[in-house]
Design a protein around this motif. Structure first.
Motif, PDB file in Angstrom:
ATOM      1  N   PRO A 307       0.846  -1.204   0.000  1.00  0.00           N
ATOM      2  CA  PRO A 307       0.000   0.000   0.000  1.00  0.00           C
ATOM      3  C   PRO A 307       0.879   1.251   0.000  1.00  0.00           C
ATOM      4  CG  PRO A 307       0.084  -0.938   2.196  1.00  0.00           C
ATOM      5  CD  PRO A 307       0.801  -1.904   1.298  1.00  0.00           C
ATOM      6  N   SER A 308       0.290   2.379  -0.286  1.00  0.00           N
ATOM      7  CA  SER A 308       1.035   3.627  -0.270  1.00  0.00           C
ATOM      8  C   SER A 308       1.539   3.903   1.148  1.00  0.00           C
ATOM      9  CB  SER A 308       0.147   4.776  -0.749  1.00  0.00           C
ATOM     10  OG  SER A 308       0.855   5.993  -0.695  1.00  0.00           O
ATOM     11  N   PRO A 309       2.852   4.118   1.346  1.00  0.00           N
ATOM     12  CA  PRO A 309       3.388   4.240   2.710  1.00  0.00           C
ATOM     13  C   PRO A 309       3.225   5.630   3.323  1.00  0.00           C
ATOM     14  CG  PRO A 309       5.165   4.419   1.120  1.00  0.00           C
ATOM     15  CD  PRO A 309       3.908   4.159   0.323  1.00  0.00           C
ATOM     16  N   GLU A 310       2.821   6.644   2.530  1.00  0.00           N
ATOM     17  CA  GLU A 310       2.806   8.011   3.043  1.00  0.00           C
ATOM     18  C   GLU A 310       1.909   8.157   4.266  1.00  0.00           C
ATOM     19  OE1 GLU A 310       2.433   7.236  -0.092  1.00  0.00           O
ATOM     20  OE2 GLU A 310       3.935   8.304  -1.278  1.00  0.00           O
ATOM     21  N   HIS A 311       0.737   7.540   4.243  1.00  0.00           N
ATOM     22  CA  HIS A 311      -0.211   7.706   5.343  1.00  0.00           C
ATOM     23  C   HIS A 311       0.344   7.109   6.630  1.00  0.00           C
ATOM     24  CE1 HIS A 311      -4.012   8.103   7.417  1.00  0.00           C
ATOM     25  NE2 HIS A 311      -3.999   6.807   7.709  1.00  0.00           N
ATOM     26  N   PHE A 312       0.903   5.908   6.552  1.00  0.00           N
ATOM     27  CA  PHE A 312       1.441   5.245   7.738  1.00  0.00           C
ATOM     28  C   PHE A 312       2.671   5.994   8.264  1.00  0.00           C
ATOM     29  CE2 PHE A 312      -0.591   2.103   4.994  1.00  0.00           C
ATOM     30  CZ  PHE A 312      -1.532   1.565   5.856  1.00  0.00           C
ATOM     31  N   TYR A 313       3.480   6.470   7.345  1.00  0.00           N
ATOM     32  CA  TYR A 313       4.673   7.226   7.750  1.00  0.00           C
ATOM     33  C   TYR A 313       4.277   8.551   8.402  1.00  0.00           C
ATOM     34  CZ  TYR A 313       9.490   8.940   7.428  1.00  0.00           C
ATOM     35  OH  TYR A 313      10.734   9.406   7.731  1.00  0.00           O
ATOM     36  N   SER A 314       3.236   9.184   7.873  1.00  0.00           N
ATOM     37  CA  SER A 314       2.803  10.489   8.387  1.00  0.00           C
ATOM     38  C   SER A 314       2.291  10.380   9.818  1.00  0.00           C
ATOM     39  CB  SER A 314       1.714  11.066   7.484  1.00  0.00           C
ATOM     40  OG  SER A 314       1.227  12.282   7.989  1.00  0.00           O
ATOM     41  N   ILE A 315       1.618   9.296  10.156  1.00  0.00           N
ATOM     42  CA  ILE A 315       1.113   9.123  11.526  1.00  0.00           C
ATOM     43  C   ILE A 315       2.274   9.100  12.510  1.00  0.00           C
ATOM     44  CG2 ILE A 315      -0.060   7.518  13.075  1.00  0.00           C
ATOM     45  CD1 ILE A 315      -1.793   6.675  10.722  1.00  0.00           C
ATOM     46  N   ALA A 316       3.296   8.305  12.207  1.00  0.00           N
ATOM     47  CA  ALA A 316       4.458   8.218  13.088  1.00  0.00           C
ATOM     48  C   ALA A 316       5.221   9.532  13.126  1.00  0.00           C
ATOM     49  CB  ALA A 316       5.371   7.085  12.618  1.00  0.00           C
ATOM     50  N   LEU A 317       5.299  10.218  11.988  1.00  0.00           N
ATOM     51  CA  LEU A 317       6.008  11.495  11.927  1.00  0.00           C
ATOM     52  C   LEU A 317       5.325  12.541  12.806  1.00  0.00           C
ATOM     53  CD1 LEU A 317       8.166  13.335  10.624  1.00  0.00           C
ATOM     54  CD2 LEU A 317       6.521  13.786   8.785  1.00  0.00           C
ATOM     55  N   GLN A 318       4.007  12.617  12.748  1.00  0.00           N
ATOM     56  CA  GLN A 318       3.281  13.586  13.567  1.00  0.00           C
ATOM     57  C   GLN A 318       3.421  13.273  15.057  1.00  0.00           C
ATOM     58  OE1 GLN A 318      -0.794  14.108  12.241  1.00  0.00           O
ATOM     59  NE2 GLN A 318      -0.205  13.998  10.100  1.00  0.00           N
ATOM     60  N   ASP A 319       3.427  11.990  15.410  1.00  0.00           N
ATOM     61  CA  ASP A 319       3.579  11.616  16.811  1.00  0.00           C
ATOM     62  C   ASP A 319       4.968  12.005  17.323  1.00  0.00           C
ATOM     63  OD1 ASP A 319       2.474   9.996  19.178  1.00  0.00           O
ATOM     64  OD2 ASP A 319       4.413   9.037  18.828  1.00  0.00           O
ATOM     65  N   PHE A 320       5.997  11.778  16.510  1.00  0.00           N
ATOM     66  CA  PHE A 320       7.348  12.154  16.937  1.00  0.00           C
ATOM     67  C   PHE A 320       7.484  13.669  17.054  1.00  0.00           C
ATOM     68  CE2 PHE A 320      11.675  13.500  15.801  1.00  0.00           C
ATOM     69  CZ  PHE A 320      12.367  12.958  16.875  1.00  0.00           C
ATOM     70  N   ALA A 321       6.921  14.398  16.097  1.00  0.00           N
ATOM     71  CA  ALA A 321       6.973  15.861  16.149  1.00  0.00           C
ATOM     72  C   ALA A 321       6.290  16.376  17.409  1.00  0.00           C
ATOM     73  CB  ALA A 321       6.333  16.465  14.894  1.00  0.00           C
ATOM     74  N   ALA A 322       5.154  15.758  17.774  1.00  0.00           N
ATOM     75  CA  ALA A 322       4.459  16.169  18.988  1.00  0.00           C
ATOM     76  C   ALA A 322       5.295  15.882  20.225  1.00  0.00           C
ATOM     77  CB  ALA A 322       3.111  15.450  19.081  1.00  0.00           C
TER      78      ALA A 322
END
Length: 461
Positions: A307-322
């Motif tokens: 599947p397209s990885p952008e969505h799954f990667y974005s969830i983890a990225l936002q959590d780390f940024a927070a």
């Protein structure tokens, strides 16, 4: 009755909890997500240091925070002064000597490096090398030579500077604190040709951390699991693309295939046909124009569908940024709109001002107090002057002044001032003009000629 009990037992076994004990059982709600998802139970310095070195998002979270906190260098002043009294032209003799000596030692750059190290580890160390003719494991009394008494500032990682002995004397002023440190430079910096490996007295060490102790935690710890998830998504996506682009074929042998004839045509024995096919597939994979002989077989490609990885990667990225209190746009450098960028930049500046005030400045002042105690600095009410990260840029200040001047133009017919000239100059970041400088004098003919490069005539001479 026995039949009823058997039916009930069967129904219980057919529930999700019965088929998957520990996962869906209503009686047992405990679930080890760390074990299921491959997260470490406890983090070590080696793990967070490796993540910082090998993960670009982790490095950006730490490095961008440090670069913003240390956007410029502070000044050590004898006392707090207002804006009109700041600057090198207003500094005292001792302030000038301190500034020059700190520049020679590259002190601020080394403290910024220690600040970076403390974000990765639970703490960092600032090792002070004094010119007191004593070994590192000896306490420090008074250091002669004034500012020349400090020779070197050595920032150290948590993995390099460890506590080798604790103060266990309950009547001691330093009870529960480190009594001696062990500095092993090669524990992290393995490329250093002549690493230092010494025991150091706490008088020669400033512990740089959130609370000044060695009991802190890495700034990467709250978002570490998200960093692991990002690595999984990125690695799986890259591996899946590679497998699709460079996939080995799946050979399906026909039921009527004759292995002996295949081996004979390949020039090998029947028991060596598998090795021969491996070599043939390897040669075929080496280039896109190779011939693959599959007599009696069918070659099929084994594609990996991801599947397209952008969505799954974005969830983890936002959590780390927070977890790092960093806007995502600041963390990864995206600019999706001017207004959103300005708001993120303002919040980011406020976050770093808070970090600077509550963590960085207290650590710097611990160093200043230590230098006072050993006689490097005279005992004074020292003040650390640092520019405000939330202060508007010169472009924003000029724009504000222009808008204030426009208001005055609109109010011209009413005979009232919206803003005084002094207020407009203040908005632009300038001090009010003195009375002698408020008005421009008309230039004389000689001044006009001089501005145009004309020489005076004979009569004028």
């Amino acid at each position: 009755m026995n039949n009823v009990v058997s039916i009930m037992n069967y129904a219980a076994r057919r529930t999700l909890g019965g088929m998957f004990p520990g996962f869906f059982s209503s009686g047992n709600t405990k679930h080890d997500h760390y074990k299921d998802f491959g997260y470490p139970e406890a983090l070590t310095f080696a793990q967070v240091y490796r993540m910082y070195c090998r993960n670009g998002i982790a490095a950006a979270g730490v490095d961008k925070t440090i670069r913003k906190t240390w956007q410029d260098n502070p000044f050590l002043l004898e006392k707090e002064r207002d804006g009109s009294q700041k600057g090198t032209d207003q500094e005292t003799t001792i302030e000038r000597d301190i500034r020059q000596r700190f520049d020679d030692l590259r002190l601020w750059a080394r403290l910024a490096e220690a600040d970076r190290m403390s974000m990765v580890g639970a703490y960092a160390g600032v090792i002070l090398r004094f010119a007191d003719d004593k070994a590192f494991n000896q306490p420090v009394d008074r250091v002669p030579g004034g500012l020349d008494g400090i020779v070197e500032i050595i920032p150290a990682w948590e993995g390099q500077l460890t506590v080798s002995e604790w103060d266990t004397n309950e009547t001691s002023d330093t009870y529960g604190q480190p009594k001696m440190f062990h500095f092993n430079e090669s524990a992290v910096d393995t490329a250093r040709k002549q690493p230092r490996n010494i025991v150091i007295h706490p008088d020669r060490v400033i512990v740089w951390s959130k609370d000044g102790s060695v009991n802190g935690s890495s700034a990467l710890e709250p978002g570490y699991n998200s960093l692991v998830d990002m690595e999984k998504v990125r690695g799986a996506g890259g591996e899946g693309f590679w497998k699709n682009a460079k996939a080995a074929p799946v050979l399906e042998i026909d039921k009527d295939a004759k292995i002996g004839e295949m081996a004979k045509s390949m020039g090998v024995k029947p028991e060596e046909i598998a090795d021969k096919m491996n070599d043939q597939v390897a040669d075929w994979n080496a280039g896109f124009d190779q011939l693959l002989m599959v007599m009696g077989m069918q070659a099929k490609a084994l594609n990996v569908t991801l599947p397209s990885p952008e969505h799954f990667y974005s969830i983890a990225l936002q959590d780390f940024a927070a977890s790092m209190n960093i806007p995502v746009k600041v963390l990864v450098g995206m600019q999706t709109g001017e207004r959103a960028s300005q708001e993120d930049a303002s919040e980011w500046a406020q976050t770093n001002m808070s970090r600077r005030a509550n963590q960085t400045v207290p650590n710097v002042m611990s160093l200043v107090n230590r230098l006072e105690r050993v006689g490097i600095l005279p005992e004074k009410d020292w003040h650390l002057d640092w520019t405000d990260l939330t202060e508007a840029s010169i472009v924003e200040k000029i724009d504000r002044a222009n808008k204030m001047a426009d208001v005055n133009v609109k109010l011209k017919d009413s005979g009232e001032w919206g803003f005084t000239p002094e207020e407009i100059r203040g908005a632009a970041g300038y001090e009010p003009l003195k009375d002698a400088d408020k008005y421009r004098d008309d230039a004389t003919d000689d001044e006009n000629d001089a501005a145009l490069g004309k020489k005076p005539t004979t009569e004028e001479e």
